[in-house]
Design a protein around this motif. Structure first.
Motif, PDB file in Angstrom:
ATOM      1  N   ARG A   1     -44.712  -5.792 -48.789  1.00 28.08           N
ATOM      2  CA  ARG A   1     -43.931  -5.926 -47.993  1.00 28.08           C
ATOM      3  C   ARG A   1     -44.443  -4.913 -46.204  1.00 28.08           C
ATOM      4  NH1 ARG A   1     -40.140  -2.564 -51.627  1.00 28.08           N
ATOM      5  NH2 ARG A   1     -40.756  -4.101 -52.607  1.00 28.08           N
ATOM      6  N   THR A   2     -45.328  -4.922 -46.187  1.00 29.64           N
ATOM      7  CA  THR A   2     -46.357  -4.004 -45.206  1.00 29.64           C
ATOM      8  C   THR A   2     -46.584  -5.009 -44.031  1.00 29.64           C
ATOM      9  OG1 THR A   2     -47.803  -3.427 -46.664  1.00 29.64           O
ATOM     10  CG2 THR A   2     -45.944  -1.531 -45.890  1.00 29.64           C
TER      11      THR A   2
ATOM     12  N   SER B   1     -45.572 -10.918 -46.042  1.00 24.94           N
ATOM     13  CA  SER B   1     -44.409 -10.514 -46.749  1.00 24.94           C
ATOM     14  C   SER B   1     -43.139 -11.447 -46.565  1.00 24.94           C
ATOM     15  CB  SER B   1     -43.504  -9.463 -45.736  1.00 24.94           C
ATOM     16  OG  SER B   1     -43.186  -9.796 -44.268  1.00 24.94           O
TER      17      SER B   1
END
Length: 94
Positions: A36-37, A42
């Motif tokens: 996600r980061t 992501s």
């Protein structure tokens, strides 16, 4: 292998352990870990291209097919992910 679940349940630990063992055994084709980061990890934007590049290196028989597809269809990475998967991952493995 596709793992999904809540944060902190061990998905990354399991996937890293499995891929490490497959790599040691010489049977790992490719990996892609979503994060996600990280912008490129992501979403699906680099998913197929990463797998195709890994497979082209590890499976010489697939390399010419993958490269040929990219050369003949310069817009392949702008197509739907399903089309990319079919042409760059599945077809070379058949």
């Amino acid at each position: 292998m596709w793992l999904s679940g809540s944060a902190g349940t061990g998905k990354s630990t399991i996937s890293l352990a499995v891929s490490s063992e497959f790599e040691k055994a010489g049977i790992l084709g490719a990996t892609f870990f979503f994060r996600r980061t990280q912008k490129d990890r992501s979403n699906l934007s680099k998913f197929v291209s990463t797998l195709a590049a890994d497979l082209a290196v590890k499976i010489p028989e697939a390399c010419s097919h993958i490269l040929g597809t990219i050369e003949n269809q310069s817009d392949i990475f702008k197509k739907a992910v399903g089309d990319q998967l079919g042409q760059l991952i599945i077809e070379p493995m058949i």
